[in-house]
Design a protein around this motif. Structure first.
Motif, PDB file in Angstrom:
ATOM      1  N   LEU A   1       0.806  -1.226   0.000  1.00 20.55           N
ATOM      2  CA  LEU A   1       0.000   0.000   0.000  1.00 20.55           C
ATOM      3  C   LEU A   1       0.838   1.275   0.000  1.00 20.55           C
ATOM      4  CD1 LEU A   1      -3.028  -0.958   2.266  1.00 20.55           C
ATOM      5  CD2 LEU A   1      -2.868  -0.931  -0.228  1.00 20.55           C
ATOM      6  N   PRO A   2       1.922   1.375   0.772  1.00 20.91           N
ATOM      7  CA  PRO A   2       2.751   2.578   0.670  1.00 20.91           C
ATOM      8  C   PRO A   2       3.326   2.774  -0.730  1.00 20.91           C
ATOM      9  CG  PRO A   2       3.269   1.395   2.682  1.00 20.91           C
ATOM     10  CD  PRO A   2       2.392   0.494   1.867  1.00 20.91           C
ATOM     11  N   THR A   3       3.647   1.654  -1.402  1.00 22.85           N
ATOM     12  CA  THR A   3       4.157   1.742  -2.773  1.00 22.85           C
ATOM     13  C   THR A   3       3.090   2.297  -3.712  1.00 22.85           C
ATOM     14  OG1 THR A   3       5.644  -0.133  -2.395  1.00 22.85           O
ATOM     15  CG2 THR A   3       5.131   0.420  -4.691  1.00 22.85           C
ATOM     16  N   LEU A   4       1.858   1.828  -3.536  1.00 18.69           N
ATOM     17  CA  LEU A   4       0.764   2.333  -4.364  1.00 18.69           C
ATOM     18  C   LEU A   4       0.498   3.809  -4.090  1.00 18.69           C
ATOM     19  CD1 LEU A   4      -1.811  -0.606  -4.242  1.00 18.69           C
ATOM     20  CD2 LEU A   4      -0.397   0.097  -6.183  1.00 18.69           C
TER      21      LEU A   4
ATOM     22  N   ALA B   1      -0.279   3.605 -10.569  1.00 16.06           N
ATOM     23  CA  ALA B   1      -0.804   2.617  -9.622  1.00 16.06           C
ATOM     24  C   ALA B   1      -0.896   1.238 -10.267  1.00 16.06           C
ATOM     25  CB  ALA B   1      -2.173   3.054  -9.116  1.00 16.06           C
ATOM     26  N   ILE B   2      -1.379   1.166 -11.498  1.00 13.93           N
ATOM     27  CA  ILE B   2      -1.472  -0.120 -12.207  1.00 13.93           C
ATOM     28  C   ILE B   2      -0.090  -0.711 -12.412  1.00 13.93           C
ATOM     29  CG2 ILE B   2      -2.078  -1.193 -14.408  1.00 13.93           C
ATOM     30  CD1 ILE B   2      -4.476   0.714 -14.539  1.00 13.93           C
ATOM     31  N   GLU B   3       0.858   0.121 -12.814  1.00 15.45           N
ATOM     32  CA  GLU B   3       2.238  -0.341 -13.006  1.00 15.45           C
ATOM     33  C   GLU B   3       2.820  -0.877 -11.707  1.00 15.45           C
ATOM     34  OE1 GLU B   3       5.993  -1.030 -14.757  1.00 15.45           O
ATOM     35  OE2 GLU B   3       4.118  -0.473 -15.760  1.00 15.45           O
ATOM     36  N   ALA B   4       2.583  -0.182 -10.585  1.00 13.27           N
ATOM     37  CA  ALA B   4       3.110  -0.623  -9.293  1.00 13.27           C
ATOM     38  C   ALA B   4       2.490  -1.950  -8.867  1.00 13.27           C
ATOM     39  CB  ALA B   4       2.856   0.449  -8.232  1.00 13.27           C
ATOM     40  N   TYR B   5       1.200  -2.112  -9.096  1.00 16.27           N
ATOM     41  CA  TYR B   5       0.510  -3.350  -8.740  1.00 16.27           C
ATOM     42  C   TYR B   5       1.058  -4.523  -9.551  1.00 16.27           C
ATOM     43  CZ  TYR B   5      -3.413  -6.465  -7.652  1.00 16.27           C
ATOM     44  OH  TYR B   5      -4.193  -7.518  -7.224  1.00 16.27           O
ATOM     45  N   LEU B   6       1.226  -4.321 -10.846  1.00 17.76           N
ATOM     46  CA  LEU B   6       1.757  -5.390 -11.699  1.00 17.76           C
ATOM     47  C   LEU B   6       3.212  -5.717 -11.347  1.00 17.76           C
ATOM     48  CD1 LEU B   6       0.253  -4.359 -15.166  1.00 17.76           C
ATOM     49  CD2 LEU B   6      -0.534  -6.187 -13.641  1.00 17.76           C
ATOM     50  N   ALA B   7       3.978  -4.709 -11.002  1.00 19.09           N
ATOM     51  CA  ALA B   7       5.371  -4.937 -10.608  1.00 19.09           C
ATOM     52  C   ALA B   7       5.441  -5.778  -9.337  1.00 19.09           C
ATOM     53  CB  ALA B   7       6.097  -3.609 -10.408  1.00 19.09           C
ATOM     54  N   PHE B   8       4.514  -5.527  -8.410  1.00 23.36           N
ATOM     55  CA  PHE B   8       4.464  -6.302  -7.172  1.00 23.36           C
ATOM     56  C   PHE B   8       4.226  -7.774  -7.452  1.00 23.36           C
ATOM     57  CE2 PHE B   8       1.013  -8.220  -4.615  1.00 23.36           C
ATOM     58  CZ  PHE B   8       1.753  -8.613  -3.514  1.00 23.36           C
TER      59      PHE B   8
ATOM     60  N   ALA C   1     -15.855 -12.241   8.800  1.00 23.96           N
ATOM     61  CA  ALA C   1     -15.330 -12.531  10.133  1.00 23.96           C
ATOM     62  C   ALA C   1     -13.900 -12.065  10.301  1.00 23.96           C
ATOM     63  CB  ALA C   1     -15.406 -14.033  10.409  1.00 23.96           C
ATOM     64  N   ASP C   2     -13.226 -11.758   9.195  1.00 23.08           N
ATOM     65  CA  ASP C   2     -11.816 -11.394   9.259  1.00 23.08           C
ATOM     66  C   ASP C   2     -11.633  -9.902   9.043  1.00 23.08           C
ATOM     67  OD1 ASP C   2     -10.886 -14.085   9.538  1.00 23.08           O
ATOM     68  OD2 ASP C   2     -11.349 -14.364   7.417  1.00 23.08           O
ATOM     69  N   PRO C   3     -10.664  -9.285   9.764  1.00 25.57           N
ATOM     70  CA  PRO C   3     -10.414  -7.861   9.574  1.00 25.57           C
ATOM     71  C   PRO C   3      -9.834  -7.552   8.205  1.00 25.57           C
ATOM     72  CG  PRO C   3      -8.768  -8.830  11.015  1.00 25.57           C
ATOM     73  CD  PRO C   3      -9.822  -9.861  10.803  1.00 25.57           C
ATOM     74  N   VAL C   4      -9.174  -8.505   7.591  1.00 22.92           N
ATOM     75  CA  VAL C   4      -8.622  -8.342   6.248  1.00 22.92           C
ATOM     76  C   VAL C   4      -9.165  -9.477   5.397  1.00 22.92           C
ATOM     77  CG1 VAL C   4      -6.550  -8.197   4.850  1.00 22.92           C
ATOM     78  CG2 VAL C   4      -6.519  -7.363   7.200  1.00 22.92           C
ATOM     79  N   THR C   5     -10.049  -9.189   4.464  1.00 20.45           N
ATOM     80  CA  THR C   5     -10.646 -10.246   3.656  1.00 20.45           C
ATOM     81  C   THR C   5      -9.840 -10.544   2.403  1.00 20.45           C
ATOM     82  OG1 THR C   5     -12.046  -8.634   2.534  1.00 20.45           O
ATOM     83  CG2 THR C   5     -12.961  -9.720   4.470  1.00 20.45           C
ATOM     84  N   GLY C   6      -8.867  -9.740   2.097  1.00 19.10           N
ATOM     85  CA  GLY C   6      -8.054  -9.987   0.915  1.00 19.10           C
ATOM     86  C   GLY C   6      -7.328  -8.731   0.492  1.00 19.10           C
ATOM     87  N   LEU C   7      -6.187  -8.928  -0.143  1.00 17.07           N
ATOM     88  CA  LEU C   7      -5.393  -7.787  -0.577  1.00 17.07           C
ATOM     89  C   LEU C   7      -6.141  -6.942  -1.602  1.00 17.07           C
ATOM     90  CD1 LEU C   7      -2.648  -6.388  -0.375  1.00 17.07           C
ATOM     91  CD2 LEU C   7      -1.853  -7.871  -2.222  1.00 17.07           C
ATOM     92  N   ALA C   8      -6.905  -7.589  -2.480  1.00 17.50           N
ATOM     93  CA  ALA C   8      -7.633  -6.836  -3.499  1.00 17.50           C
ATOM     94  C   ALA C   8      -8.604  -5.843  -2.871  1.00 17.50           C
ATOM     95  CB  ALA C   8      -8.381  -7.797  -4.426  1.00 17.50           C
ATOM     96  N   ASP C   9      -9.221  -6.219  -1.749  1.00 17.90           N
ATOM     97  CA  ASP C   9     -10.135  -5.301  -1.081  1.00 17.90           C
ATOM     98  C   ASP C   9      -9.401  -4.077  -0.547  1.00 17.90           C
ATOM     99  OD1 ASP C   9     -12.320  -6.850  -1.586  1.00 17.90           O
ATOM    100  OD2 ASP C   9     -12.388  -7.790   0.385  1.00 17.90           O
ATOM    101  N   LEU C  10      -8.212  -4.301   0.026  1.00 18.00           N
ATOM    102  CA  LEU C  10      -7.431  -3.182   0.549  1.00 18.00           C
ATOM    103  C   LEU C  10      -7.010  -2.239  -0.573  1.00 18.00           C
ATOM    104  CD1 LEU C  10      -5.166  -5.010   3.153  1.00 18.00           C
ATOM    105  CD2 LEU C  10      -7.076  -3.493   3.622  1.00 18.00           C
ATOM    106  N   VAL C  11      -6.573  -2.811  -1.676  1.00 21.61           N
ATOM    107  CA  VAL C  11      -6.173  -1.987  -2.813  1.00 21.61           C
ATOM    108  C   VAL C  11      -7.382  -1.237  -3.363  1.00 21.61           C
ATOM    109  CG1 VAL C  11      -5.197  -2.016  -5.140  1.00 21.61           C
ATOM    110  CG2 VAL C  11      -4.251  -3.507  -3.379  1.00 21.61           C
ATOM    111  N   GLY C  12      -8.529  -1.915  -3.422  1.00 15.97           N
ATOM    112  CA  GLY C  12      -9.749  -1.258  -3.887  1.00 15.97           C
ATOM    113  C   GLY C  12     -10.139  -0.091  -3.003  1.00 15.97           C
ATOM    114  N   ASP C  13      -9.986  -0.257  -1.689  1.00 15.50           N
ATOM    115  CA  ASP C  13     -10.287   0.840  -0.771  1.00 15.50           C
ATOM    116  C   ASP C  13      -9.369   2.033  -1.013  1.00 15.50           C
ATOM    117  OD1 ASP C  13     -12.277  -0.661   0.404  1.00 15.50           O
ATOM    118  OD2 ASP C  13     -11.037  -1.308   2.097  1.00 15.50           O
ATOM    119  N   GLN C  14      -8.079   1.740  -1.270  1.00 19.84           N
ATOM    120  CA  GLN C  14      -7.129   2.808  -1.521  1.00 19.84           C
ATOM    121  C   GLN C  14      -7.466   3.533  -2.827  1.00 19.84           C
ATOM    122  OE1 GLN C  14      -4.782   3.851   0.474  1.00 19.84           O
ATOM    123  NE2 GLN C  14      -3.957   5.398  -0.891  1.00 19.84           N
TER     124      GLN C  14
END
Length: 234
Positions: free
Chosen positions: A97-100, A117-124, A147-160
């Motif tokens: 997330l800091p990279t994005l 942002a797309i380039e950074a995500y693909l590089a990751f 039930a989980d505080p983090v349901t997936g990385l895609a959700d976090l990236v989507g929020d950002q």
């Protein structure tokens, strides 16, 4: 008079001792909390290392072996594989997330922000495809998705992405209500294309893929995140 003083002292001393014992227990508990936190971090790192060696389908036995312990010890710190998966997602998100954010803040132009942002995500994901597959794949289990505080990385990236789109819409004097579905929609577009790209052996350079995805996403966003009705050239 002396007898009364003795009796009063005898009542006071146990209370003082109880406070001292409670204080010692509190300090011991805090030390154990720190130990448990450190042990969890070590197990998360061992999981990432095991994923690098064995792939996204790594088993708990392999994770425990990488940590130099047993599955019993792993389950002492994590309720199940889903709990461990959540912790790994959180660790990877802390790195990505800091990279994005840095990529998106590298330009004041919305299209350049999107492309970075797309380039950074693909590089990751290109740097460690197995870790990417691990974090975006929900493990099996009976726990509900919420039930989980983090349901997936895609959700976090989507929020950002949604947060940045909301800011861009506000700057353009537009209603930011659509930022959430658009942000997650763009991430879904990129993720689906990225999954295809990895699955087919990366049939084109990463930069070309990033350019194609940026052009497609911007074709839809340009009319709503700019200050006028003119779309920027694709």
């Amino acid at each position: 008079m002396k007898a009364e003083a003795v009796r009063e002292t005898s009542h006071v001393q146990p209370r003082v001792q109880e406070k001292k014992v409670a204080h010692r227990r509190d300090r011991r508990d805090s030390r154990w909390d720190e130990h448990r936190r450190e042990r969890r971090e070590q197990l998360v790192q061992a999981t990432l290392t095991a994923v690098g060696k064995h792939g996204a389908g790594v088993g708990m036995e392999e994770i425990a072996a990488e940590a130099g312990t047993s599955k019993t010890v792993v389950y002492r710190h994590f309720a199940d594989r889903t709990d461990l998966h959540v912790a790994v997602c959180a660790r990877v998100a802390e790195q990505l997330l800091p990279t994005l954010r840095a990529a998106m803040s590298s330009s004041a132009e919305p299209r350049a922000m999107l492309g970075a942002a797309i380039e950074a995500y693909l590089a990751f994901l290109e740097a460690d495809p197995e870790v990417y597959r691990f974090v975006v794949s929900a493990p099996g289990g009976d726990r509900p998705a919420d039930a989980d505080p983090v349901t997936g990385l895609a959700d976090l990236v989507g929020d950002q992405a949604a947060a940045l789109l909301a800011a861009a819409l506000a700057d353009a004097g537009r209603d930011p209500a659509a930022a959430a579905p658009w942000g997650h929609g763009v991430v879904g577009l990129v993720r689906a294309a990225a999954d295809w790209w990895l699955r087919t052996g990366r049939p084109m350079p990463r930069r070309d893929l990033a350019a194609h995805l940026t052009a497609l996403a911007w074709a839809g966003l340009s009319g709503v995140v700019t200050t006028d009705n003119r779309k920027e050239d694709l």
